[in-house]
Design an enzyme around this catalytic site. Structure first.
Site, short mmCIF file in Angstrom:
data_model
loop_
_atom_site.label_atom_id
_atom_site.label_comp_id
_atom_site.label_asym_id
_atom_site.label_seq_id
_atom_site.Cartn_x
_atom_site.Cartn_y
_atom_site.Cartn_z
CG ASP A 190 -1.58 1.43 1.32
OD1 ASP A 190 -2.49 1.43 0.47
OD2 ASP A 190 -1.48 2.04 2.29
CB ALA A 191 0.16 4.46 0.12
CG HIS A 216 2.96 7.56 -2.48
ND1 HIS A 216 1.99 6.69 -3.09
CD2 HIS A 216 2.33 8.40 -1.54
CE1 HIS A 216 0.92 6.82 -2.48
NE2 HIS A 216 0.84 8.11 -1.79
CD GLU A 273 -2.10 2.65 -3.39
OE1 GLU A 273 -3.14 3.58 -3.79
OE2 GLU A 273 -1.83 2.37 -2.43
CG ASP A 332 -0.94 8.56 -15.03
OD1 ASP A 332 -1.58 9.01 -13.98
OD2 ASP A 332 0.13 8.70 -15.54
CG PHE A 333 -5.00 2.06 -17.86
CD1 PHE A 333 -4.10 1.95 -18.93
CD2 PHE A 333 -6.32 1.57 -17.97
CE1 PHE A 333 -4.74 1.27 -20.24
CE2 PHE A 333 -6.68 1.03 -19.15
CZ PHE A 333 -6.20 0.60 -20.06
CG HIS A 359 -6.37 9.08 -12.39
ND1 HIS A 359 -7.56 8.20 -11.63
CD2 HIS A 359 -5.43 9.40 -11.79
CE1 HIS A 359 -6.85 8.29 -10.59
NE2 HIS A 359 -5.62 8.88 -10.37
CG HIS A 377 -9.27 -0.27 -2.02
ND1 HIS A 377 -8.35 -0.86 -2.71
CD2 HIS A 377 -8.93 0.71 -1.22
CE1 HIS A 377 -7.13 -0.29 -2.34
NE2 HIS A 377 -7.35 0.60 -1.33
CG ASP A 378 -7.38 3.74 -2.82
OD1 ASP A 378 -7.67 4.05 -1.94
OD2 ASP A 378 -6.12 3.44 -2.91
CB VAL A 415 -15.30 2.38 -5.93
CG1 VAL A 415 -16.79 2.44 -5.37
CG2 VAL A 415 -15.23 1.77 -7.11
#
Length: 620
Positions: free
Chosen positions: A264-265, A267, A301, A327-328, A330, A394-395, A397
C-alpha cells in the site's frame, strides 16, 4: 539484511511439548516479562543484543493468552501477535503453526497470467469471513479470474474497517476467522488453481490500539504521512524496524503460503537510506520464493509514477514485480464521465489516454496542474506485465464522497467499453468486487473505532479530503454500521436483466484474453497503437507467433467511421460490444477479406476485436 531478522522469529513461537518461545524487540526497556493470565504467571525475559528480550516458557500452548509486561507495569499485546482474539486492546494468543496443507505441489502462476479480483472480506459475503469467502471459489472459477486480492486483513479496531487502520500486522483479523481460517482459504485457492494476493500496509499503522511506541522507536518525526506517524525506516534503530516488517512479509508468504503482496502507498514509505527498505524487502521475498520454488510477487501501489520501483536492481531499480497504474484509470474515467475536479483536472485528453494504453504512464515528466509541478517518469521501456490496470478499485470507488461505483455514473455501453479496454489490454487487469455484473451497492469508507475523539477526527478528515472535488451530497457516516452494511454485495443481481448480460460479457472477455495468443501476450514491442483524436477512436494491433488481432475502441459519444487496413488473410470478428447479443445495435461484419482497406462504422462507446490466424495470411 541484519542477522536478527532471519532464523530468530519475533513473537510467540510454539515449540511443541507445551513450550513456547517469546521474543520481542523493546530496546527502551531493561526488563520485560511475559504475563500469562491462565495461571497469573509473570516470567522474566532475558535481554539479548539489539534490544530484544527472549524467554522459553513451560506449560504454554496454543490458545493461551499472554501480554508483555513493560517496566512501567503496562501490559501490552505482542507487536508481532499472530492472533488478537479480544481485539486490539486485548491480549495476544499463542497460535499453533502446524497446518495440514494440501498444496504441496503448488508452484504459483506466472505474473503474466494474473487476472486479479480485488475484494473486501467483510463486505463480499453476508457473513464477512474467510470461511464464507472459501465457499465462493466456484464463482471465481466460472468468472475466469486467476488471482484473488484481499484488502488488508491485519487486526484492526472493532469488526468493520477497510483494513488500513490495522495495528497488528501479523494478526489476521479475528472477526474474519483468524489465521487458521485464512490458511484454509489459501489452501482451497491453491487446490482450485487461484493465486492469493494480500494487501499489506507498511507506510503507517492505525491509531487505535497502537502501543508500538511503548516498545521502541518504530516511528519517526522526520516525516509525516496523511494517515499518521511515518515508520522509522532510515533513522536510529531502523535496522530492527526493517527486520520487523520484512519478517511480516515472510510470515505471509512462507507460513501462510500467500502468493503475492500488494504494498500500500509506497510513496509514503519515506526512506533516504543508500539501500532502501523496499530494496531489502524485494530481495528477501524473492530469495524466499527461490527457496520455496514458488512464484511470489510484490506489487506496489504508488502515486509517483516512478519507474524505479519495478526496474531490476542492476538497472538502478528497487526490484519490485509490478505496480498499480492510476494514470490508466484516470484517463479512462475522465473520458467516460467528463469529471475534471480534484486530481481528475490533470486528465481528459484523448491523446493522453492513447499514451497510457501504449506506454503505461500518462505523466512521464509533464507538468501536473493538480500537483503544481512536473510529475512522473517514462515507462516506455518497462514491460507491460509491470502494470496493473483497472476501471475501478477500492480507492477509486471508496474514496468518492458516497462510495459510488462507475455504474452509478455511466451507461451500460460505457461499462462494456471499460471492461474491454481493461481486460483486453496488454497489462495485468484488476476487477473490483461486483463490477462484473454492475453491483449496485456503494463501497463507502467505514470504521468501528471506540474512541469518540478519533471518530470525530475521521469524520472531519473525510470532509476535508473532498474539498477539491465538485461532489455534492452528504458523506455517509464512517462510524455507522448502516454505512458498512450498505457495502454488502448483492450477487443475485447477476442472474437477471442487464446485470446478467454484463456477467456473461465479462466471462467472454476473460476467456478471450486467456485463449487468444495475441491477447494473452503481454508485450509492448508486439503492439502498435494509433489514436484518431477527432473521432476519439483507439486502434491497437497486437501480434503473436500464430495470430494477429486488431482492437478498436470508440470512446466518442457518437458513431465513428474509420478506415482500417486489414492485411492479407481472413479476418474474423471475435467480439463486438455493440452486438445484439450484448444488448447493442451494432452491425459489424463477421468476416473481412484482407489485403484491402475497410471503412467500418463503430457504434458510440463500443469496441470490437478482429482476429487473423497467420496460416490464412499471405506475404505482407
Amino acid at each position: 539484511m541484519n542477522a536478527n531478522s532471519v532464523g530468530e522469529t519475533i513473537g510467540a513461537v510454539y515449540l511443541q511439548d507445551h513450550k513456547c518461545r517469546f521474543r520481542v524487540w523493546a530496546p527502551q526497556h531493561e526488563r520485560v516479562g511475559v504475563r500469562l493470565p491462565k495461571n497469573d504467571r509473570l516470567i522474566s525475559m532475558e535481554r539479548t543484543r539489539c534490544g530484544y528480550h527472549e524467554a522459553i516458557v513451560q506449560d504454554a500452548q496454543p490458545g493461551d493468552l499472554y501480554f508483555f509486561q513493560l517496566e512501567d507495569g503496562n501490559q501490552r499485546a505482542d507487536p508481532a501477535s499472530r492472533l488478537q482474539p479480544q481485539g486490539v486492546h486485548g491480549p495476544s494468543a499463542i497460535v499453533n503453526p502446524e497446518f495440514a496443507w494440501a498444496d504441496q505441489d503448488w508452484r504459483g502462476i506466472a505474473l503474466k497470467d494474473y487476472i486479479i479480483y480485488e475484494l473486501h472480506v467483510g463486505s463480499f459475503t453476508a457473513a464477512g469471513t474467510f470461511a464464507a469467502l472459501t465457499a465462493y471459489l466456484d464463482y471465481f472459477c466460472e468468472l475466469g479470474v486467476t488471482a484473488i486480492e484481499l484488502m488488508p486483513i491485519a487486526q484492526f479496531p472493532g469488526a468493520r474497517n477497510w483494513g488500513y487502520d490495522g495495528v497488528y500486522p501479523f494478526a489476521a483479523q479475528n472477526s474474519y476467522g483468524g489465521p487458521a481460517d485464512l490458511k484454509m482459504l489459501v489452501d482451497a485457492c491453491h487446490r482450485r488453481g487461484f493465486a492469493l494476493i494480500l494487501d499489506v500496509v507498511y507506510n503507517h499503522l492505525g491509531p487505535e490500539g497502537n502501543y508500538f511506541p511503548e516498545f521502541g522507536p518504530y516511528f519517526t518525526d522526520r516525516y509525516q504521512t496523511p494517515w499518521g506517524q511515518a515508520i522509522n525506516f532510515d533513522g536510529p534503530w531502523s535496522d530492527e524496524v526493517r527486520s520487523y516488517f520484512i519478517q511480516n512479509a515472510l510470515y505471509w508468504v512462507v507460513d501462510c503460503h500467500i502468493d503475492g503482496l500488494r504494498l500500500d502507498a509506497v510513496h509514503a514509505i519515506l526512506d533516504h537510506s543508500p539501500s532502501t527498505f523496499l530494496e531489502e524487502l524485494a530481495d528477501e521475498v524473492h530469495k524466499a520464493a527461490n527457496r520455496l520454488n514458488r512464484e511470489i510477487f510484490l506489487i506496489a501501489e504508488s502515486a509517483d509514477n516512478d519507474r524505479r520501483l519495478v526496474r531490476a536492481p542492476d538497472r538502478g531499480g528497487y526490484g519490485l514485480d509490478a505496480q498499480w497504474n492510476d494514470d490508466f484509470h484516470h484517463c479512462l474515467r475522465t473520458l467516460l464521465t467528463g469529471e475534471r475536479s480534484g486530481y481528475y483536472r490533470d486528465y481528459g485528453d484523448f491523446n493522453q489516454f492513447v499514451k497510457a494504453y501504449r506506454e503505461g504512464f500518462a505523466f512521464s515528466g509533464e507538468y501536473s496542474k493538480f500537483r503544481r509541478r512536473r510529475h512522473g517518469s517514462s515507462s516506455r521501456d518497462l514491460g507491460a506485465d509491470r502494470f496493473v490496470v483497472f476501471a475501478q478499485n477500492h480507492d477509486q470507488v471508496g474514496n468518492r464522497m458516497r462510495g459510488d461505483r462507475l455504474s452509478a455514473a455511466v451507461s451500460f455501453e460505457d461499462l462494456k467499453l471499460a471492461a474491454g479496454i481493461v481486460l483486453l489490454s496488454p497489462y495485468l487487469p484488476l476487477l473490483f468486487m461486483g463490477e462484473e455484473y454492475a453491483e449496485s451497492a456503494p463501497f463507502p469508507y467505514f470504521i468501528s473505532h471506540s474512541d469518540a475523539a478519533l471518530i470525530d477526527a475521521v469524520r472531519r478528515g473525510r470532509q476535508s479530503e473532498f474539498a477539491s472535488f465538485d461532489w455534492q451530497g452528504e458523506i455517509p457516516d464512517p462510524q455507522s454500521e448502516t454505512t458498512f452494511l450498505s457495502a454488502k454485495l448483492h450477487p443475485e443481481l447477476r442472474t437477471s436483466g442487464a446485470h446478467a448480460i454484463l456477467w456473461a460479457f465479462y466471462k467472454e472477455l476473460i476467456g478471450l484474453r486467456k485463449q487468444n495468443p495475441a491477447l494473452a501476450r503481454l508485450a509492448k514491442e508486439s503492439m502498435d497503437v494509433v489514436g484518431y483524436e477527432n473521432a476519439k477512436v483507439l486502434v491497437a494491433r497486437r501480434r503473436s507467433a500464430v495470430n494477429h488481432v486488431i482492437f478498436v475502441a470508440n470512446l466518442s459519444a457518437a458513431d465513428a467511421t474509420i478506415a482500417l487496413p486489414f492485411t492479407e488473410g481472413c479476418w474474423r470478428k471475435l467480439i463486438d460490444s455493440a452486438a445484439p447479443k450484448w444488448h447493442g445495435a451494432g452491425a459489424l461484419p463477421d468476416r473481412l477479406d484482407g489485403g484491402t482497406e475497410h471503412r467500418l462504422t463503430f457504434a458510440y462507446r463500443s469496441f470490437a476485436v478482429f482476429d487473423c490466424a497467420l496460416s490464412t495470411r499471405g506475404p505482407e
